[in-house]
Design a protein around this motif. Structure first.
Motif, PDB file in Angstrom:
ATOM      1  N   ASP A 296       0.824  -1.202   0.000  1.00 49.19           N
ATOM      2  CA  ASP A 296       0.000   0.000   0.000  1.00 49.19           C
ATOM      3  C   ASP A 296       0.864   1.261   0.000  1.00 49.19           C
ATOM      4  OD1 ASP A 296      -2.237  -1.628   0.106  1.00 49.19           O
ATOM      5  OD2 ASP A 296      -2.324  -1.596   2.294  1.00 49.19           O
TER       6      ASP A 296
ATOM      7  N   GLU B 191      -2.774   2.921  -4.416  1.00 49.07           N
ATOM      8  CA  GLU B 191      -3.570   3.729  -5.337  1.00 49.07           C
ATOM      9  C   GLU B 191      -3.212   5.206  -5.208  1.00 49.07           C
ATOM     10  OE1 GLU B 191      -5.846   3.274  -7.915  1.00 49.07           O
ATOM     11  OE2 GLU B 191      -4.726   1.401  -7.822  1.00 49.07           O
ATOM     12  N   THR B 192      -1.983   5.511  -5.609  1.00 49.01           N
ATOM     13  CA  THR B 192      -1.488   6.884  -5.705  1.00 49.01           C
ATOM     14  C   THR B 192      -0.822   7.011  -7.077  1.00 49.01           C
ATOM     15  OG1 THR B 192       0.698   6.324  -4.831  1.00 49.01           O
ATOM     16  CG2 THR B 192      -1.018   6.926  -3.218  1.00 49.01           C
TER      17      THR B 192
ATOM     18  N   ARG C 142       0.746   3.729  -8.794  1.00 46.73           N
ATOM     19  CA  ARG C 142       0.289   3.195 -10.075  1.00 46.73           C
ATOM     20  C   ARG C 142       1.446   3.115 -11.075  1.00 46.73           C
ATOM     21  NH1 ARG C 142      -4.440   6.041  -8.470  1.00 46.73           N
ATOM     22  NH2 ARG C 142      -3.697   7.983  -9.423  1.00 46.73           N
TER      23      ARG C 142
ATOM     24  N   SER D  22      -5.321  -4.324  -7.783  1.00 47.00           N
ATOM     25  CA  SER D  22      -4.960  -3.439  -6.677  1.00 47.00           C
ATOM     26  C   SER D  22      -5.886  -3.712  -5.505  1.00 47.00           C
ATOM     27  CB  SER D  22      -5.069  -1.975  -7.094  1.00 47.00           C
ATOM     28  OG  SER D  22      -4.713  -1.133  -6.025  1.00 47.00           O
TER      29      SER D  22
ATOM     30  N   SER E 120      -6.678  -2.142  -2.863  1.00 51.81           N
ATOM     31  CA  SER E 120      -7.520  -1.072  -2.318  1.00 51.81           C
ATOM     32  C   SER E 120      -8.711  -0.713  -3.197  1.00 51.81           C
ATOM     33  CB  SER E 120      -6.671   0.180  -2.069  1.00 51.81           C
ATOM     34  OG  SER E 120      -6.077   0.605  -3.267  1.00 51.81           O
ATOM     35  N   VAL E 121      -8.790  -1.295  -4.397  1.00 54.15           N
ATOM     36  CA  VAL E 121      -9.926  -0.981  -5.265  1.00 54.15           C
ATOM     37  C   VAL E 121     -10.715  -2.230  -5.629  1.00 54.15           C
ATOM     38  CG1 VAL E 121      -8.932   1.129  -6.207  1.00 54.15           C
ATOM     39  CG2 VAL E 121      -8.446  -1.058  -7.321  1.00 54.15           C
TER      40      VAL E 121
END
Length: 272
Positions: free
Chosen positions: A188, A193-194, A198, A222, A224-225
């Motif tokens: 993470d 997801e930054t 990415r 990913s 977090s998504v």
């Protein structure tokens, strides 16, 4: 040198990369050299693993068998690893991956699916031996978007690498079954997801494409998504939309679900 060799032979917990380099013998030596040869190669796609190897950050465990005593020792080593990781300062150069190598005698496997089934049995046994309850903010069902393998209160990412992988070379670390374990948090931080995260993921997946000679597995996503974590632990040798794994009946096939089952609250209390 002799003292280092004795240390490696006696230990039931974590071994440093330096200890393995100086003192590993027998299958420990050959398994370590297999992993080292991959990670030292400039084309190996995981830049994080290559960085850790170059800076001698790896922590290692050699597992002789899948019997109760060796599983207990592995659980002790993983407990020690989680305690070490709890003190992480957030820097890449203090991010220690755990590499767990199993002897050829520990695994009976005819192909990738069999190795994956063995890996899930190991994770299930580690969960049974887990000294801590499952974290409340992590899903207990592998089909939950928030699920991740947990041990001693820490969410983990577990990469299964097998000698049966031929096309997907990035999941082959030599002639032994290998689990590469990292705290979920580190992915993470460095590949989340930054914008920078990415970019890192895109770079690694392009390197995977070049190394394997085919696009990265569609199971990769990913966390977090919403991508399911368990699908990413053991990747099939060829690109398919479904994982090939073993369900709780022992069936192996492309549509089998995740075999991992979290302990109930009563089981957790009995282990406390």
């Amino acid at each position: 040198m002799e003292r280092s060799q004795q240390t490696v032979q006696r230990t039931t917990r974590l071994i440093s990369q330096r200890q393995a380099l100086e003192g590993a013998q027998g299958w420990h030596r050959s398994a370590f050299e297999d992993v080292a040869a991959r990670l030292a190669g400039p084309s190996f796609p995981c830049v994080f693993s290559r960085n850790a190897f170059r800076k001698e950050l790896l922590r290692l465990v050699f597992v002789e068998s899948a019997g109760p005593e060796d599983m207990r020792r592995l659980a002790e080593a993983l407990t020690e690893y989680v305690e070490l990781s709890n003190g992480w300062d957030g820097r890449l150069d203090t991010s220690y991956p755990l590499v767990v190598m199993f002897s050829a005698q520990a695994v009976t496997a005819r192909g990738v699916e069999d190795y994956h089934a063995f890996g899930w049995r190991v994770l299930q046994e580690l969960h049974r031996l887990d000294p801590a309850p499952w974290p409340g903010d992590v899903g207990r069902d592998p089909d939950s978007a928030s699920w991740s393998m947990c041990f001693n209160g820490m969410p983990l990412f577990c990469n299964m690498s097998t000698p049966a992988h031929r096309s997907r070379r990035s999941r082959n670390l030599g002639e032994h079954f290998v689990l590469v374990i990292n705290p979920r948090e580190r992915f993470d931080v460095f590949a989340g997801e930054t914008p920078s995260g990415r970019k890192v993921r895109a770079n690694i997946r392009e390197r995977v494409h070049l190394y394997d000679g085919m696009p990265h597995a569609p199971q990769l996503g990913s966390y977090s998504v919403g991508a399911l974590e368990w699908l990413q632990y053991g990747l099939p040798d060829e690109n398919t939309e479904h994982t090939e794994n073993t369900d709780d009946t022992g069936h192996t096939g492309p549509n089998a679900g995740c075999p991992f089952r979290a302990r109930t609250a009563d089981e957790t209390n009995r282990n406390s």
